[in-house]
Design an enzyme around this catalytic site. Structure first.
Site, PDB file in Angstrom:
ATOM      1  N   ALA A   1      -6.980   1.741  10.127  1.00 12.56           N
ATOM      2  CA  ALA A   1      -6.745   0.094  10.383  1.00 12.56           C
ATOM      3  C   ALA A   1      -7.354  -0.605   9.146  1.00 12.56           C
ATOM      4  O   ALA A   1      -8.543  -0.981   9.363  1.00 12.56           O
ATOM      5  CB  ALA A   1      -7.232  -0.189  11.905  1.00 12.56           C
TER       6      ALA A   1
ATOM      7  N   ASP B   1      -9.636   4.147  -2.041  1.00 13.13           N
ATOM      8  CA  ASP B   1     -10.882   4.387  -1.417  1.00 13.13           C
ATOM      9  C   ASP B   1     -11.044   5.902  -0.927  1.00 13.13           C
ATOM     10  O   ASP B   1     -12.049   6.204  -0.523  1.00 13.13           O
ATOM     11  CB  ASP B   1     -10.996   3.369  -0.148  1.00 13.13           C
TER      12      ASP B   1
ATOM     13  N   HIS C   1       0.749  -1.258  -0.090  1.00 10.00           N
ATOM     14  CA  HIS C   1      -0.173   0.059  -0.115  1.00 10.00           C
ATOM     15  C   HIS C   1       0.742   1.294   0.109  1.00 10.00           C
ATOM     16  O   HIS C   1       0.927   1.988   1.023  1.00 10.00           O
ATOM     17  CB  HIS C   1      -0.946  -0.067   0.975  1.00 10.00           C
TER      18      HIS C   1
ATOM     19  N   ALA D   1       1.659   4.053   5.641  1.00 14.09           N
ATOM     20  CA  ALA D   1       2.787   3.253   6.716  1.00 14.09           C
ATOM     21  C   ALA D   1       4.148   3.393   6.097  1.00 14.09           C
ATOM     22  O   ALA D   1       5.135   2.415   6.190  1.00 14.09           O
ATOM     23  CB  ALA D   1       2.329   2.087   6.921  1.00 14.09           C
TER      24      ALA D   1
ATOM     25  N   ASP E   1      -6.975  -4.017   0.909  1.00 10.48           N
ATOM     26  CA  ASP E   1      -6.669  -3.839   2.332  1.00 10.48           C
ATOM     27  C   ASP E   1      -7.770  -4.103   3.481  1.00 10.48           C
ATOM     28  O   ASP E   1      -7.958  -3.575   4.236  1.00 10.48           O
ATOM     29  CB  ASP E   1      -5.741  -2.629   2.543  1.00 10.48           C
TER      30      ASP E   1
END
Length: 378
Positions: free
Chosen positions: A302, A241, A209, A213, A267
């Site tokens: 998350a 998204d 992704h 992160a 994800d």
């Protein structure tokens, strides 16, 4: 069994054309333009795109792959199947080695049954500074020897490992993964530009992704994003998204990496297709509000509640891609990552009949997997 789909707008890597296609024994045997030579299942001019391939998903329909529960895994696969995902990889999160081994063994059974395309370890070899929704208490320094033990539990079905290239032992662990035909994905990382390049040289070939992160782009400190985008050996995952990455940043990644190196992923976590509420992701508690998943403690994003049909639709409407371009990054490129592009990922003669029928509004009207309808268009 043979079926001909007629009056379709078929989306191929070469473009979109009106025509028909015939499926026999689960494979596409003929594709033609114009009127079909005989009767068939009329689609009323709706689009036909290849079944979506999701190489990074943690759950959906209230279920979570990290539990290792076969019933939950079946429910997850069914939910994503209704949204056009015909090839799905199960992503795990950081856990103890014993828990990872047990979950991996349970999911390997489902891989052997054909329900799942493989298993993805997202953790425990990731950066504490960029661990996101992973339990920091369970993170470990990478170990090639430990990885070998975990791979044995997967019986050949572990397909991807996310790892932070800057950690001690990471480069040797990347090499061990690649030697065992496991894709080394660089992510959840605080690496510098140079450390990321070292990870790529060791065998890293996917960016977990992209943007999320990891340190952001900076003109004096390019970090991992620049290294991952510019290297022709790396495929970049994108969570399209509108929460994880702005459409302009998705477009930027696509413009640099191109369709052959860009892969849409979900994800997704348990709340996908299940609504707002409180859920678990591994050992972490997650609150989902207005479709956005965040850790109950700290508020870190998350995972997502995304499905691949929404990611595809956003790629066309928000990012500005053509239908053929969106189909490539939702199907063919991730299939290529898994080494399956010779069998699936595009609408082509000889390939598996994994197909999604879409309306003019790009909503799912029907889904076929291996020549059998999951949902039949009316």
């Amino acid at each position: 069994m043979s079926i001909t789909l007629t009056d379709a707008r078929i989306v191929t890597p070469q473009g979109v054309h009106g025509g028909w296609l015939t499926i026999e024994d689960g494979r596409i045997t003929h594709i033609g333009q114009g009127a079909a030579p005989g009767p068939g299942h009329g689609l009323g001019g709706r689009y036909v795109v290849p079944g979506f391939v999701d190489i990074h998903s943690h759950g959906g329909a209230g279920g979570s792959f990290p539990t290792g529960d076969p019933e939950q895994a079946s429910r997850i696969a069914a939910l994503h199947g209704l949204h056009g995902t015909t090839t799905l990889m199960a992503s795990l999160v950081t856990a103890t080695l014993d828990d990872l081994a047990g979950t991996t063994s349970a999911l390997a059974d489902l891989c052997e049954e054909g329900l799942l395309a493989g298993i993805h370890f997202e953790g425990p070899y990731i950066s504490r500074a960029r661990c996101g929704a992973h339990n920091p208490a369970l993170l470990r320094e990478p170990s090639a020897q430990e990885l070998t033990g975990l791979l044995k539990a997967g019986r050949g079905h572990v397909k991807m490992l996310t790892i932070a290239a800057e950690l001690p032992g990471a480069l040797d662990t990347i090499r061990e993964a690649v030697a065992n035909n496991v894709i080394a994905a660089l992510g959840h990382s605080d690496a510098t530009y140079e450390q990321t390049i070292a990870g790529i040289e060791a065998g890293g070939s996917v960016a977990t992704h992209l943007y999320n992160a990891m340190p952001p782009l900076h003109h004096r400190d390019p970090g991992p994003i620049a290294a991952l985008l510019e290297d022709e050996r790396v495929t970049v995952e994108l969570i399209n998204d509108g929460v994880h990455a702005h459409p302009a940043m998705v477009r930027l990644a696509y413009d640099v990496a191109g369709p052959g190196r860009t892969a849409l992923i979900t994800d997704a976590m348990a709340a996908a297709g299940a609504g707002d509420g409180v859920y678990g992701l591994g050992t972490m508690k997650v609150n989902v509000t207005d479709g956005v998943a965040r850790l109950a403690e700290g508020g870190t994003i998350a995972g997502s509640t995304l499905t691949m049909d929404v990611a595809f639709r956003r790629a066309v409407r928000e990012v500005g891609l053509s239908l053929s371009e969106a189909a490539e990054i939702a199907s063919l490129t991730p299939a290529r990552v898994l080494g399956l592009a010779d069998r699936l990922g595009s609408v082509a003669v000889g390939k598996q009949a994994d197909l999604v029928v879409l309306t003019d509004e790009l909503e799912v009207a029907g889904v076929m997997r291996q020549g059998a309808w999951i949902t039949e268009p009316r």
